[in-house]
Design a protein around this motif. Structure first.
Motif, PDB file in Angstrom:
ATOM      1  N   ILE A 104       0.809  -0.932   0.160  1.00 14.94           N
ATOM      2  CA  ILE A 104      -0.081   0.043  -0.448  1.00 14.94           C
ATOM      3  C   ILE A 104       0.900   1.600   0.370  1.00 14.94           C
ATOM      4  CG2 ILE A 104      -1.434   1.835   0.872  1.00 14.94           C
ATOM      5  CD1 ILE A 104      -3.196  -0.852   2.264  1.00 14.94           C
ATOM      6  N   SER A 105       0.005   2.354  -1.111  1.00 15.54           N
ATOM      7  CA  SER A 105       1.217   3.066  -1.086  1.00 15.54           C
ATOM      8  C   SER A 105       0.479   4.703  -1.032  1.00 15.54           C
ATOM      9  CB  SER A 105       2.055   3.770  -2.131  1.00 15.54           C
ATOM     10  OG  SER A 105       3.123   4.716  -2.126  1.00 15.54           O
ATOM     11  N   VAL A 106       0.357   5.447  -0.408  1.00 14.96           N
ATOM     12  CA  VAL A 106      -0.656   6.871   0.151  1.00 14.96           C
ATOM     13  C   VAL A 106       0.070   8.121  -0.407  1.00 14.96           C
ATOM     14  CG1 VAL A 106      -2.471   7.668   0.631  1.00 14.96           C
ATOM     15  CG2 VAL A 106      -2.383   5.799   1.256  1.00 14.96           C
ATOM     16  N   ASP A 107      -0.496   8.686  -1.329  1.00 14.96           N
ATOM     17  CA  ASP A 107       0.764  10.015  -1.315  1.00 14.96           C
ATOM     18  C   ASP A 107      -0.720  11.236  -1.522  1.00 14.96           C
ATOM     19  OD1 ASP A 107       1.663  12.079  -2.543  1.00 14.96           O
ATOM     20  OD2 ASP A 107       1.079  11.843  -4.142  1.00 14.96           O
ATOM     21  N   GLY A 108      -0.350  11.456  -0.142  1.00 15.88           N
ATOM     22  CA  GLY A 108      -1.568  12.540   0.513  1.00 15.88           C
ATOM     23  C   GLY A 108      -3.168  12.043   0.447  1.00 15.88           C
ATOM     24  N   ALA A 109      -3.941  12.282  -0.401  1.00 24.20           N
ATOM     25  CA  ALA A 109      -4.754  11.926   0.481  1.00 24.20           C
ATOM     26  C   ALA A 109      -5.195  10.576  -0.634  1.00 24.20           C
ATOM     27  CB  ALA A 109      -6.208  12.645   0.527  1.00 24.20           C
ATOM     28  N   LYS A 110      -4.588  10.275  -1.559  1.00 25.80           N
ATOM     29  CA  LYS A 110      -5.135   9.199  -3.138  1.00 25.80           C
ATOM     30  C   LYS A 110      -4.320   8.218  -2.479  1.00 25.80           C
ATOM     31  CE  LYS A 110      -4.294   9.442  -7.477  1.00 25.80           C
ATOM     32  NZ  LYS A 110      -3.799   9.706  -9.102  1.00 25.80           N
TER      33      LYS A 110
END
Length: 407
Positions: free
Chosen positions: A77-83
């Protein structure tokens, strides 16, 4: 597990820390725990061309492995900000490939895409690849265990169902016996009535009452057993149908996975061919670069040689200028040379005169030497005579002294 299909609320709206930390907290709340975390630039394959990489993040983001203990599964899992830019469940069929010293990729058939990660160093890429292999082995082990459990439960269910069916088949004669007893129960009053025609009323009361009650109790027991067996049959038929449906779903999933494997094999072969072509082009470019480097070296050598020749030409021009200056002085040198030659001739004449004088002087010196030798000889003779005279005078003085003493 965390729901990643829709947009989660912003971190500021929830009062949580922004970025991947909030996502990690949500995953922990849902039963998932991070087991490995790193930072990398995330890319996805272009869905239209299936060749070019499209950056999924503008900068390096957190990429984590999560373990779901309730479902016994692993995810990246990887999250860029809220995405959410990566939500990939790891299966035993996945493979993480190192395409360069700092870049790796893997294909996710469920998401129908290929993820790529660019790391700041080769060590981080190696650690991520080793963790991917470890998680892949763990997922394979979990799948094998779940399949063993399903097979064991299926075999146990089928065995228990077969045993119950066998028991029910064995109990089938009792069902026939129940029918026979029911028929005998129906016929018993007529037989008793027939017997009561010949017998007394006491015999009728003593023989027909207990037999009929016993037959009724046995009949009730057999009816209950038959109802229970039919209920069990329906229940096991339902379980058998559910097992068949689960087997059908598993076979469908297996076929889908096999189809996806074939699809990714084709894509892999296409990528491999493209990679071979790119390698060939790279080799051609390297050869061209080598030729260009050789030409550059030759040009550098020629430029150095040209500079050397220009320096030599400048030196030669300076020498020529000096020679020209010297050529202007040549007439003066010629006049000086004539005067020097005249002086030399005069000096030669003087030298000849001096040589003649030296010869005469040498003869005179020899004559003087001869004279000196004669004078030395005469002087020696004179000295000898003088010594003799001195000796005589000494003797004479001694004689005089003796005479004075005698007087």
């Amino acid at each position: 597990m965390c729901e990643v299909g829709t947009r989660p609320p912003l971190a500021a709206e929830r009062g949580e820390p922004p970025g991947g930390a909030a996502a990690a907290e949500r995953c922990r709340d849902m039963g998932e725990q991070p087991i490995f975390t790193t930072r990398a630039h995330v890319f996805q394959i272009d869905p239209s061309t299936k060749k070019n990489w499209v950056p999924a993040s503008k900068q390096a983001v957190t990429v984590s492995y999560f373990y779901d203990s309730t479902r016994n599964s692993y995810r990246i899992i990887s999250v860029d900000g809220a995405k959410v830019i990566i939500n990939s469940t790891i299966t035993p069929n996945m493979t993480f490939t190192k395409t360069s010293q700092k870049f790796g990729q893997w294909a996710d058939s469920r998401a129908n895409t290929v993820f790529g990660l660019g790391f700041p160093s080769e060590q981080q890429l190696t650690k991520f690849a080793e963790k991917f292999q470890e998680v892949k082995e763990a997922a394979k082990l979990a799948r094998d265990r779940s399949q063993e459990k399903i097979e064991t439960s299926s075999n146990h269910s089928q065995t228990s169902f077969a045993a119950k069916m066998k028991r029910e088949v064995q109990e089938t004669p009792s069902v026939g016996l129940c029918v026979v007893l029911q028929e005998s129960g129906r016929e018993t009053p007529s037989s008793t009535r027939a017997s009561s025609v010949n017998g007394t009323d006491d015999e009728k009361a003593s023989h027909s009452g207990p037999a009929e009650a016993h037959l009724k109790s046995e009949n009730d027991k057999l009816k209950f057993a038959l109802a229970q067996s039919s209920t069990n049959v329906k229940k096991w038929e339902t379980e058998l149908q559910s097992l068949r449906e689960s087997n059908a779903r598993l076979s469908t999933a297996l076929q889908e996975s096999a189809a996806s494997i074939e699809h990714w094999k084709k894509q892999f072969s296409a990528c491999k061919e493209e990679n071979d072509q790119l390698r060939g082009k790279i080799e051609e470019l390297e050869e061209q670069c080598n030729e260009v480097n050789k030409e550059k070296e030759r040009n550098a050598q020629l430029s150095r040689r040209l500079q050397e020749l220009e320096t030599e030409l400048q030196d030669k021009e300076l020498e020529l200028e000096e020679l020209r200056k010297q050529g202007e002085i040549i007439p003066e040198l010629m006049s000086e040379c004539e005067s020097v030659s005249e002086q030399l001739q005069a000096a030669e004449k003087k030298n000849k005169d001096l040589e003649e004088k030296v010869r005469t002087l040498r003869t005179e010196v020899e004559e003087n030497k001869h004279r000196q030798t004669n004078l030395k000889t005469e002087l020696k003779n004179f000295l000898d005579v003088l010594d003799g005279k001195i000796d005589e005078l000494h003797d004479f003085r001694q004689g005089l002294s003796k005479l004075g003493v005698d007087n």
